[in-house]
Scaffold this motif. Structure first.
Motif: not given
Length: 238
Positions: A125, A129, A132, A135, A157, A159-160, A163, A165-166, A196
């Motif tokens: 992760a 970060q 990017p 990923a 993913l 942590q994404e 946030r 993101g992604n 998510t």
């Protein structure tokens, strides 16, 4: 004796001295898959990682990596966990080189969910970060015969997701794994979807809509854990 050997010897002596046979037996029972523990609790593992970091932070990369490789090669549960705690302290410098190394760890040494999640949610992760584009490599992992690599494709993913993101990549990976029959992979996908939802609730519900009739119930139950009661009822309605 080299400084690598000396640090390994000191670390292992502390682990053996702190080993608790009753806790060891509990760990063997707790994990579904076979593990080889000393029987040492997490606070000491964090402390040993901190002490190791004080030394290895000034070492050349090659020596640092040889040290952590020797820990992995032991096959001991706690030694792998120390690697994860230790390398987490280098998170800001993790990039493509480290991503490749972490993938090798998944391939060669990871044999339980604790090591999988430590390497994935903290270290892979961190590389994603910082870089990017890395990923994009996870999709290929979803086809691996290695259950831990498939789980890693999802939990890397986390942590994404937290946030917000992604999201496109997250849904792509989940879509590739939603028909996986391995319960540890399903738990990883459910966890990723759960994280998510808080930042992307409408997008996640839209993603899951066509999957509701066929997705494993384990995935859906985990995905629903942070949902509103209304959304939870909608998702889990049979």
């Amino acid at each position: 004796m080299s400084r690598i050997e000396a640090l390994l010897k000191t670390t292992r002596a502390r682990l053996k001295a702190a080993a608790d046979p009753e806790f060891e037996a509990g760990l063997r029972w707790y994990f579904k898959e076979p593990v080889n523990p000393y029987g040492v609790r997490t606070p000491l593992l964090r402390e040993l990682a901190r002490l190791a970091y004080r030394e290895v932070k000034a070492w050349p990369l090659a020596e640092r990596d040889r040290f952590v490789t020797e820990l992995w090669k032991s096959g001991m549960l706690e030694e792998g966990n120390i690697v994860c705690h230790l390398y987490r302290r280098f998170a800001k410098s993790c990039g493509e080189r480290e991503f490749v190394m972490f993938e090798q760890w998944i391939n060669r040494y990871v044999r339980n969910w604790s090591h999988c999640d430590g390497v994935s949610t903290w270290l892979i992760a961190a590389s994603i970060q910082n870089r990017p584009g890395l990923a994009d490599r996870l999709a290929h992992w979803t086809k691996s015969k290695n259950r831990w690599k498939r789980r890693s494709a999802a939990v890397s993913l986390i942590q994404e997701a937290k946030r917000g993101g992604n999201t496109e990549t997250i849904f792509h990976i989940c879509g590739l794994l939603l028909d996986d029959r391995d319960d540890m992979v399903q738990k990883g996908v459910g966890w990723l979807l759960k994280e998510t939802y808080p930042k992307r609730p409408r997008e996640m519900l839209g993603f899951l809509d066509p999957w509701r009739p066929s997705a494993p119930r384990l995935v859906l139950r985990l995905a629903a854990e942070k949902m509103t009661e209304k959304d939870k009822r909608w998702l889990l309605k049979k």
